[in-house]
Write a protein that holds these residues in place. Structure first.
Motif, PDB file in Angstrom:
ATOM      1  N   SER A 287      78.146 -16.943 -19.801  1.00  0.00           N
ATOM      2  CA  SER A 287      78.836 -18.025 -20.461  1.00  0.00           C
ATOM      3  C   SER A 287      80.528 -17.698 -20.258  1.00  0.00           C
ATOM      4  O   SER A 287      81.572 -18.557 -20.028  1.00  0.00           O
ATOM      5  N   SER A 288      81.018 -16.432 -20.505  1.00  0.00           N
ATOM      6  CA  SER A 288      82.523 -15.899 -20.312  1.00  0.00           C
ATOM      7  C   SER A 288      82.663 -14.774 -19.912  1.00  0.00           C
ATOM      8  O   SER A 288      82.061 -13.662 -20.615  1.00  0.00           O
ATOM      9  N   ILE A 289      83.223 -14.560 -19.003  1.00  0.00           N
ATOM     10  CA  ILE A 289      83.945 -13.120 -18.491  1.00  0.00           C
ATOM     11  C   ILE A 289      85.245 -13.187 -18.305  1.00  0.00           C
ATOM     12  O   ILE A 289      86.065 -13.827 -17.430  1.00  0.00           O
ATOM     13  N   PRO A 290      86.285 -12.224 -18.978  1.00  0.00           N
ATOM     14  CA  PRO A 290      87.515 -12.193 -18.686  1.00  0.00           C
ATOM     15  C   PRO A 290      87.806 -11.794 -17.236  1.00  0.00           C
ATOM     16  O   PRO A 290      87.379 -11.128 -16.502  1.00  0.00           O
ATOM     17  N   VAL A 291      89.015 -12.563 -16.612  1.00  0.00           N
ATOM     18  CA  VAL A 291      88.958 -12.408 -15.222  1.00  0.00           C
ATOM     19  C   VAL A 291      90.132 -11.444 -15.020  1.00  0.00           C
ATOM     20  O   VAL A 291      91.246 -11.564 -15.124  1.00  0.00           O
TER      21      VAL A 291
ATOM     22  N   ILE B  61      72.218  -5.785 -23.000  1.00  0.00           N
ATOM     23  CA  ILE B  61      70.890  -6.191 -22.671  1.00  0.00           C
ATOM     24  C   ILE B  61      70.628  -5.496 -21.142  1.00  0.00           C
ATOM     25  O   ILE B  61      69.514  -4.762 -21.156  1.00  0.00           O
ATOM     26  N   THR B  62      71.337  -5.462 -20.270  1.00  0.00           N
ATOM     27  CA  THR B  62      70.886  -4.680 -18.939  1.00  0.00           C
ATOM     28  C   THR B  62      71.459  -3.243 -18.772  1.00  0.00           C
ATOM     29  O   THR B  62      71.248  -2.594 -17.718  1.00  0.00           O
ATOM     30  N   GLU B  63      72.348  -2.871 -19.825  1.00  0.00           N
ATOM     31  CA  GLU B  63      72.766  -1.380 -20.066  1.00  0.00           C
ATOM     32  C   GLU B  63      73.757  -1.152 -18.628  1.00  0.00           C
ATOM     33  O   GLU B  63      73.448  -0.111 -17.926  1.00  0.00           O
ATOM     34  N   THR B  64      74.464  -2.265 -17.879  1.00  0.00           N
ATOM     35  CA  THR B  64      75.295  -2.097 -17.186  1.00  0.00           C
ATOM     36  C   THR B  64      76.704  -2.586 -17.249  1.00  0.00           C
ATOM     37  O   THR B  64      76.899  -3.758 -17.834  1.00  0.00           O
ATOM     38  N   LYS B  65      77.502  -1.916 -17.408  1.00  0.00           N
ATOM     39  CA  LYS B  65      78.888  -2.036 -17.459  1.00  0.00           C
ATOM     40  C   LYS B  65      79.426  -2.841 -16.213  1.00  0.00           C
ATOM     41  O   LYS B  65      79.624  -2.347 -15.122  1.00  0.00           O
ATOM     42  N   MET B  66      79.943  -3.951 -16.233  1.00  0.00           N
ATOM     43  CA  MET B  66      80.484  -4.962 -15.138  1.00  0.00           C
ATOM     44  C   MET B  66      81.810  -4.735 -14.908  1.00  0.00           C
ATOM     45  O   MET B  66      82.786  -5.118 -15.565  1.00  0.00           O
ATOM     46  N   LYS B  67      82.014  -3.773 -13.712  1.00  0.00           N
ATOM     47  CA  LYS B  67      83.412  -3.372 -13.591  1.00  0.00           C
ATOM     48  C   LYS B  67      83.813  -3.691 -12.083  1.00  0.00           C
ATOM     49  O   LYS B  67      84.914  -3.561 -11.611  1.00  0.00           O
ATOM     50  N   ASP B  68      82.759  -3.915 -11.383  1.00  0.00           N
ATOM     51  CA  ASP B  68      82.893  -4.423  -9.968  1.00  0.00           C
ATOM     52  C   ASP B  68      82.106  -5.144  -9.186  1.00  0.00           C
ATOM     53  O   ASP B  68      81.160  -5.712 -10.097  1.00  0.00           O
ATOM     54  N   GLN B  69      81.846  -5.456  -8.067  1.00  0.00           N
ATOM     55  CA  GLN B  69      81.095  -6.426  -7.537  1.00  0.00           C
ATOM     56  C   GLN B  69      79.617  -5.857  -7.441  1.00  0.00           C
ATOM     57  O   GLN B  69      78.781  -6.642  -7.679  1.00  0.00           O
TER      58      GLN B  69
ATOM     59  N   THR C  61      72.156 -17.731 -22.059  1.00  0.00           N
ATOM     60  CA  THR C  61      73.639 -18.016 -22.037  1.00  0.00           C
ATOM     61  C   THR C  61      74.253 -16.751 -22.867  1.00  0.00           C
ATOM     62  O   THR C  61      75.152 -17.192 -23.921  1.00  0.00           O
ATOM     63  N   PRO C  62      74.010 -15.453 -22.205  1.00  0.00           N
ATOM     64  CA  PRO C  62      74.973 -14.530 -22.949  1.00  0.00           C
ATOM     65  C   PRO C  62      76.394 -14.500 -22.280  1.00  0.00           C
ATOM     66  O   PRO C  62      76.649 -14.910 -21.317  1.00  0.00           O
ATOM     67  N   ASN C  63      77.223 -13.812 -23.439  1.00  0.00           N
ATOM     68  CA  ASN C  63      78.590 -13.687 -22.879  1.00  0.00           C
ATOM     69  C   ASN C  63      78.486 -12.392 -21.993  1.00  0.00           C
ATOM     70  O   ASN C  63      77.380 -11.607 -22.026  1.00  0.00           O
ATOM     71  N   TRP C  64      79.701 -11.812 -21.760  1.00  0.00           N
ATOM     72  CA  TRP C  64      79.951 -10.406 -20.739  1.00  0.00           C
ATOM     73  C   TRP C  64      79.202  -9.332 -21.642  1.00  0.00           C
ATOM     74  O   TRP C  64      78.457  -8.509 -21.002  1.00  0.00           O
ATOM     75  N   PHE C  65      79.799  -9.220 -22.749  1.00  0.00           N
ATOM     76  CA  PHE C  65      79.173  -8.064 -23.535  1.00  0.00           C
ATOM     77  C   PHE C  65      77.734  -8.054 -23.708  1.00  0.00           C
ATOM     78  O   PHE C  65      77.101  -6.984 -23.876  1.00  0.00           O
ATOM     79  N   GLU C  66      77.209  -9.150 -23.912  1.00  0.00           N
ATOM     80  CA  GLU C  66      75.848  -9.348 -24.199  1.00  0.00           C
ATOM     81  C   GLU C  66      75.143  -8.981 -23.074  1.00  0.00           C
ATOM     82  O   GLU C  66      73.954  -8.399 -22.826  1.00  0.00           O
ATOM     83  N   VAL C  67      75.485  -9.541 -21.999  1.00  0.00           N
ATOM     84  CA  VAL C  67      74.947  -8.926 -20.475  1.00  0.00           C
ATOM     85  C   VAL C  67      74.883  -7.496 -20.300  1.00  0.00           C
ATOM     86  O   VAL C  67      73.634  -6.976 -19.987  1.00  0.00           O
ATOM     87  N   GLU C  68      76.088  -6.809 -20.697  1.00  0.00           N
ATOM     88  CA  GLU C  68      76.035  -5.398 -20.468  1.00  0.00           C
ATOM     89  C   GLU C  68      75.107  -4.754 -21.326  1.00  0.00           C
ATOM     90  O   GLU C  68      74.502  -3.799 -21.130  1.00  0.00           O
TER      91      GLU C  68
END
Length: 355
Positions: A187-191, A157-165, A148-155
């Motif tokens: 768990s949470s990503i700012p929309v 762990i994966t070394e991937t900045k989520m910025k598009d599809q 259950t990571p938040n968006w920052f923790e996903v980024e």
């Protein structure tokens, strides 16, 4: 959407932080799990006066040796027989390694244990644990039933900045394929606008275009499926203004508490059902917390302002005290007696495209 208290769901081993005052870590997780019928065995990774948001705190951090001794005696006494494991905030690499060793042994002895790993590392773009824990969390991921990571923790762990599809798909794929996690909950990503534009109408229909909101994503990859793609579910909730601590700890506990893998009676998978209940209850607890905070005298619900807070530390303390989660006052929400407005996750069709 129903919320039943289970008759005898077994024991939960909860390994996370403890505070004397307030509701974060184990204090945010234990009471909700007990209300759902679970006996909870608690191992504290830190023992603090209060959470770090107050800035002024005292306490101790459990060492790797202390944690190892704790697990050892629990095992010797025949007490270490959980049906479920929940791990949360663990500050240092040595302590996390000790916890990882205990969890590994338990899962080897009983592969049926449901293990929810909340890789608590940071939020809002900053780490609040030692950076040395990151590779250890990565090594733990394949053991988890649910993360259950938040968006920052996903980024992180994966070394991937989520910025598009493409980057969102890439991050989820890494968690499933590189780290073999079957059930991923972001768990949470700012929309932001890029994400809002991606969302199907049934996911964002309750929100206006200018309403700040958070997205929860559930990605389920079953061993039995013939497709390499996961099934994705998502739901938006309105952003409640203000900074509240312990929200992720509460949410993770409720997901674990409501997850019943054998219950296939619903129209969506058991994990998506559990997340819908967790979202609903967490948002309802936040709502009554915000209502309480707003009812306090003006000097106790001031806006966040680091400069003013630094000049007057009591200003921050008064505000944070008013924003402690109203978990005891919300016990009827947690049991499902007064669940409030449903916050459901629904299928995100074509998340992976037409392939």
């Amino acid at each position: 959407m129903t919320s039943a208290v289970l008759e005898d769901p077994g024991r939960v081993l909860s390994v996370q932080s403890h505070v004397a005052y307030g509701y974060v870590g184990g204090k945010a997780a234990t009471f909700p799990l007990q209300l759902l019928g679970y006996d909870v065995d608690i191992v504290n990774t830190v023992n603090f006066s209060n959470h770090a948001g107050y800035r002024r705190l005292r306490g101790t951090k459990a060492t790797a040796e202390e944690l190892t001794d704790m697990f050892s005696v629990l095992e010797q006494n025949g007490f270490l027989k959980p049906a479920r494991i929940l791990t949360g905030f663990i500050f240092g690499a040595d302590a996390l390694s000790a916890v990882a060793g205990a969890v590994t042994k338990l899962l080897q002895e009983n592969p049926r244990i449901v293990y929810l790993l909340d890789p608590v590392m940071g939020d809002a773009g900053r780490l609040y644990v030692s950076p040395e824990v990151i590779p250890i969390y990565r090594s733990l991921l394949p053991m988890a039933t649910i993360i259950t990571p938040n968006w920052f923790e996903v980024e992180t762990i994966t070394e991937t900045k989520m910025k598009d599809q493409a980057s969102l798909r890439r991050a989820i794929t890494i968690l499933h394929e590189t780290y073999s996690v079957p059930n991923v909950i972001i768990s949470s990503i700012p929309v932001a606008k890029w994400l809002r534009d991606l969302l199907p109408s049934q996911i964002r229909s309750a929100l206006s275009n200018d309403e700040p909101s958070l997205l929860c994503i559930v990605s389920i990859r079953s061993d039995s499926t013939t497709s390499r793609r996961s099934a994705v579910y998502a739901g938006c909730v309105p952003l409640i203004p203000g900074y509240f601590s312990g929200v992720g700890d509460l949410f993770s506990a409720l997901v674990l508490g409501h997850y019943t893998p054998s219950d296939t009676s619903g129209s969506i998978p058991p994990l998506a059902q559990a997340v819908s209940l967790a979202l609903t209850k967490t948002h309802a607890i936040l709502s009554i917390t915000e209502q309480h905070s707003s009812s306090l005298p003006p000097e106790e619900h001031t806006a966040t302002d680091d400069e003013l807070d630094d000049e007057d530390p009591e200003r921050r303390i008064r505000r944070m005290r008013g924003r402690e989660l109203r978990i005891v006052q919300g016990r009827k929400i947690l049991t499902g007696e007064a669940i409030g407005e449903p916050r459901k996750v629904v299928g995100w069709e074509n998340f992976w495209g037409s392939d």
